[in-house]
Design a protein around this motif. Structure first.
Motif, PDB file in Angstrom:
ATOM      1  N   SER A 183       0.808  -1.221   0.000  1.00  0.00           N
ATOM      2  CA  SER A 183       0.000   0.000   0.000  1.00  0.00           C
ATOM      3  C   SER A 183       0.840   1.269   0.000  1.00  0.00           C
ATOM      4  CB  SER A 183      -0.959   0.020   1.209  1.00  0.00           C
ATOM      5  OG  SER A 183      -1.814  -1.098   1.195  1.00  0.00           O
ATOM      6  N   THR A 184       2.081   1.195  -0.482  1.00  0.00           N
ATOM      7  CA  THR A 184       2.977   2.343  -0.491  1.00  0.00           C
ATOM      8  C   THR A 184       3.352   2.710  -1.918  1.00  0.00           C
ATOM      9  OG1 THR A 184       3.895   1.696   1.644  1.00  0.00           O
ATOM     10  CG2 THR A 184       5.159   3.275   0.357  1.00  0.00           C
ATOM     11  N   LYS A 185       3.364   4.014  -2.203  1.00  0.00           N
ATOM     12  CA  LYS A 185       3.732   4.514  -3.525  1.00  0.00           C
ATOM     13  C   LYS A 185       4.807   5.582  -3.374  1.00  0.00           C
ATOM     14  CE  LYS A 185       1.020   7.401  -5.691  1.00  0.00           C
ATOM     15  NZ  LYS A 185      -0.137   7.948  -6.452  1.00  0.00           N
ATOM     16  N   ALA A 186       5.848   5.529  -4.214  1.00  0.00           N
ATOM     17  CA  ALA A 186       6.938   6.504  -4.184  1.00  0.00           C
ATOM     18  C   ALA A 186       7.018   7.210  -5.530  1.00  0.00           C
ATOM     19  CB  ALA A 186       8.261   5.827  -3.873  1.00  0.00           C
ATOM     20  N   THR A 187       7.213   8.532  -5.491  1.00  0.00           N
ATOM     21  CA  THR A 187       7.282   9.338  -6.703  1.00  0.00           C
ATOM     22  C   THR A 187       8.512  10.232  -6.656  1.00  0.00           C
ATOM     23  OG1 THR A 187       4.868   9.385  -6.886  1.00  0.00           O
ATOM     24  CG2 THR A 187       6.090  11.004  -8.168  1.00  0.00           C
ATOM     25  N   LEU A 188       9.329  10.159  -7.702  1.00  0.00           N
ATOM     26  CA  LEU A 188      10.498  11.016  -7.860  1.00  0.00           C
ATOM     27  C   LEU A 188      10.228  11.973  -9.007  1.00  0.00           C
ATOM     28  CD1 LEU A 188      13.469  11.796  -7.319  1.00  0.00           C
ATOM     29  CD2 LEU A 188      14.120  10.015  -8.966  1.00  0.00           C
ATOM     30  N   SER A 189      10.343  13.283  -8.759  1.00  0.00           N
ATOM     31  CA  SER A 189      10.082  14.273  -9.800  1.00  0.00           C
ATOM     32  C   SER A 189      11.196  15.311  -9.829  1.00  0.00           C
ATOM     33  CB  SER A 189       8.732  14.955  -9.563  1.00  0.00           C
ATOM     34  OG  SER A 189       8.707  15.623  -8.320  1.00  0.00           O
ATOM     35  N   PHE A 190      11.488  15.817 -11.023  1.00  0.00           N
ATOM     36  CA  PHE A 190      12.511  16.857 -11.183  1.00  0.00           C
ATOM     37  C   PHE A 190      12.289  17.564 -12.513  1.00  0.00           C
ATOM     38  CE2 PHE A 190      14.149  12.812 -12.666  1.00  0.00           C
ATOM     39  CZ  PHE A 190      14.646  13.088 -13.920  1.00  0.00           C
ATOM     40  N   SER A 198      14.794  21.534  -8.260  1.00  0.00           N
ATOM     41  CA  SER A 198      13.378  21.153  -8.283  1.00  0.00           C
ATOM     42  C   SER A 198      13.134  19.704  -7.885  1.00  0.00           C
ATOM     43  CB  SER A 198      12.812  21.389  -9.685  1.00  0.00           C
ATOM     44  OG  SER A 198      13.503  20.584 -10.640  1.00  0.00           O
ATOM     45  N   GLY A 199      14.178  18.925  -7.662  1.00  0.00           N
ATOM     46  CA  GLY A 199      13.998  17.510  -7.340  1.00  0.00           C
ATOM     47  C   GLY A 199      13.206  17.309  -6.056  1.00  0.00           C
ATOM     48  N   LYS A 200      12.292  16.335  -6.068  1.00  0.00           N
ATOM     49  CA  LYS A 200      11.445  16.077  -4.896  1.00  0.00           C
ATOM     50  C   LYS A 200      11.079  14.603  -4.850  1.00  0.00           C
ATOM     51  CE  LYS A 200       7.158  17.517  -4.737  1.00  0.00           C
ATOM     52  NZ  LYS A 200       5.938  18.354  -4.592  1.00  0.00           N
ATOM     53  N   LEU A 201      11.064  14.061  -3.651  1.00  0.00           N
ATOM     54  CA  LEU A 201      10.669  12.671  -3.441  1.00  0.00           C
ATOM     55  C   LEU A 201       9.413  12.639  -2.585  1.00  0.00           C
ATOM     56  CD1 LEU A 201      11.234   9.617  -3.652  1.00  0.00           C
ATOM     57  CD2 LEU A 201      12.604   9.824  -1.561  1.00  0.00           C
ATOM     58  N   ASP A 202       8.365  11.972  -3.103  1.00  0.00           N
ATOM     59  CA  ASP A 202       7.106  11.820  -2.387  1.00  0.00           C
ATOM     60  C   ASP A 202       6.899  10.350  -2.034  1.00  0.00           C
ATOM     61  OD1 ASP A 202       5.458  14.538  -2.699  1.00  0.00           O
ATOM     62  OD2 ASP A 202       6.532  14.173  -4.558  1.00  0.00           O
ATOM     63  N   VAL A 203       6.442  10.119  -0.824  1.00  0.00           N
ATOM     64  CA  VAL A 203       6.102   8.767  -0.378  1.00  0.00           C
ATOM     65  C   VAL A 203       4.689   8.803   0.187  1.00  0.00           C
ATOM     66  CG1 VAL A 203       6.677   6.851   1.140  1.00  0.00           C
ATOM     67  CG2 VAL A 203       8.506   8.230   0.136  1.00  0.00           C
ATOM     68  N   GLN A 204       3.851   7.900  -0.302  1.00  0.00           N
ATOM     69  CA  GLN A 204       2.436   7.889   0.087  1.00  0.00           C
ATOM     70  C   GLN A 204       2.049   6.503   0.576  1.00  0.00           C
ATOM     71  OE1 GLN A 204      -0.900   8.016  -2.947  1.00  0.00           O
ATOM     72  NE2 GLN A 204      -1.137  10.067  -2.090  1.00  0.00           N
ATOM     73  N   TYR A 205       1.345   6.491   1.705  1.00  0.00           N
ATOM     74  CA  TYR A 205       0.820   5.240   2.270  1.00  0.00           C
ATOM     75  C   TYR A 205      -0.692   5.339   2.359  1.00  0.00           C
ATOM     76  CZ  TYR A 205      -0.447   1.645   5.642  1.00  0.00           C
ATOM     77  OH  TYR A 205      -1.050   0.579   6.264  1.00  0.00           O
ATOM     78  N   LEU A 206      -1.364   4.327   1.816  1.00  0.00           N
ATOM     79  CA  LEU A 206      -2.825   4.314   1.790  1.00  0.00           C
ATOM     80  C   LEU A 206      -3.350   3.104   2.548  1.00  0.00           C
ATOM     81  CD1 LEU A 206      -3.477   5.250  -1.960  1.00  0.00           C
ATOM     82  CD2 LEU A 206      -3.579   6.751   0.042  1.00  0.00           C
ATOM     83  N   HIS A 207      -4.372   3.375   3.366  1.00  0.00           N
ATOM     84  CA  HIS A 207      -5.039   2.343   4.158  1.00  0.00           C
ATOM     85  C   HIS A 207      -6.534   2.574   4.005  1.00  0.00           C
ATOM     86  CE1 HIS A 207      -6.629   0.383   7.818  1.00  0.00           C
ATOM     87  NE2 HIS A 207      -5.597  -0.435   7.677  1.00  0.00           N
ATOM     88  N   PRO A 208      -7.371   1.540   4.131  1.00  0.00           N
ATOM     89  CA  PRO A 208      -8.818   1.755   3.985  1.00  0.00           C
ATOM     90  C   PRO A 208      -9.384   2.862   4.859  1.00  0.00           C
ATOM     91  CG  PRO A 208      -8.344  -0.595   3.980  1.00  0.00           C
ATOM     92  CD  PRO A 208      -7.052   0.103   4.258  1.00  0.00           C
ATOM     93  N   HIS A 209      -8.759   3.154   6.018  1.00  0.00           N
ATOM     94  CA  HIS A 209      -9.291   4.192   6.899  1.00  0.00           C
ATOM     95  C   HIS A 209      -8.255   5.262   7.254  1.00  0.00           C
ATOM     96  CE1 HIS A 209     -13.011   1.987   7.477  1.00  0.00           C
ATOM     97  NE2 HIS A 209     -12.299   0.895   7.732  1.00  0.00           N
ATOM     98  N   ALA A 210      -7.125   5.304   6.550  1.00  0.00           N
ATOM     99  CA  ALA A 210      -6.102   6.296   6.843  1.00  0.00           C
ATOM    100  C   ALA A 210      -5.203   6.487   5.638  1.00  0.00           C
ATOM    101  CB  ALA A 210      -5.271   5.877   8.056  1.00  0.00           C
ATOM    102  N   ALA A 211      -4.563   7.651   5.578  1.00  0.00           N
ATOM    103  CA  ALA A 211      -3.623   7.952   4.506  1.00  0.00           C
ATOM    104  C   ALA A 211      -2.554   8.899   5.025  1.00  0.00           C
ATOM    105  CB  ALA A 211      -4.343   8.574   3.313  1.00  0.00           C
TER     106      ALA A 211
END
Length: 261
Positions: free
Chosen positions: A73-80, A87-100
């Motif tokens: 349930s984890t997604k990572a995004t690298l953008s530049f 401008s480089g940035k790293l995003d990490v996202q965790y998704l759960h049925p009742h939380a994010a």
């Protein structure tokens, strides 16, 4: 969305060319007065990895690489962006049925840290976000909100602008065949004691046509009529009237056409 939808007062076009191999091409353009800007983007998907590259009118190149399910349930995004080396940035996202949880960090010597989180159910949701500038050791933002949802209405209360603005919004879904919906938002700014108020509505004219309206206390009235004249293709007519501009152009009109194969 009902109150602040972009009413498309400029000339805009979009061309999308999908591909069964996972590689797609999208071209967009916007003409504002005598200025024309546009971009071309490619999207490539392979397994759980997506690469999105966009080139704009000024030869700037932006790249985003997204990898899904690195952990459960984890997604990572690298953008530049090129040529902007900061401008480089790293995003990490965790998704759960009742939380994010969504966090990001700038890839430079003095990064900007951001964190947002939400928890709740389909009826009640609580959330907040915070941003911190490591260079100045100061908070760039901190906001919090609560939302309550039912089948026929939705209400929310949000503290924004570092605690300087309190916003309350309400949307009601009327039980009618035309899907009539009304919404309202009121905001209060503590530092200036300023109050703002906006109301809006949405209604189906027929199964393929929707009409939206918006009125605000600053003297602006707007409407948008959108029709799906074929599957995935939309034509949109919009207009806005500003009663405060008596001696200048007080009315704006827009026409947008979106074509998708």
């Amino acid at each position: 969305d009902l109150l602040y939808k972009d009413y498309n007062f400029d000339h805009k076009f979009t061309l999308s060319i999908p591909n069964s191999t996972g590689l797609g091409l999208v071209a967009t353009g916007l003409k504002k007065d005598q200025l024309f800007v546009g971009d071309i983007s490619t999207l490539y998907k392979s397994g759980n990895t997506t690469v999105d590259v966009k080139v704009d009118t000024y030869s700037n190149v932006s790249t985003k690489v997204t990898v899904n399910d690195i952990l459960h349930s984890t997604k990572a995004t690298l953008s530049f962006n090129i040529p902007d080396h900061k401008s480089g940035k790293l995003d990490v996202q965790y998704l759960h049925p009742h939380a994010a949880i969504d966090s990001s960090i700038g890839l430079n010597p003095s990064p900007l840290l951001e964190l947002s989180a939400a928890i709740g159910s389909k009826d009640l949701c609580l959330g907040g976000e915070v941003g911190f500038n490591t260079t100045s050791a100061s908070f760039t933002k901190y906001n919090a909100g609560v939302a309550f949802n039912k089948s026929d209405f939705s209400a929310s209360l949000m503290l924004a602008d570092k605690g300087q603005t309190l916003k309350a919004s309400y949307i009601h879904y009327v039980d009618r065949p035309d899907g009539f919906t009304v919404a309202a938002e009121i905001s209060h700014r503590f530092s200036s004691y300023e109050n703002r108020f906006t109301i809006g509505s949405s209604q189906l004219i027929d199964p393929k046509t929707v009409l939206k309206t918006r009125f605000s206390d600053d003297g602006k009235a707007a409407f948008q009529c959108q029709r799906a004249w074929r599957p995935n293709s939309l034509v949109t007519l919009s207009a806005e009237y500003d009663s405060t501009k008596i001696f200048s152009s007080s009315t704006k009109f827009g026409l947008a056409l979106s074509l998708k194969p």
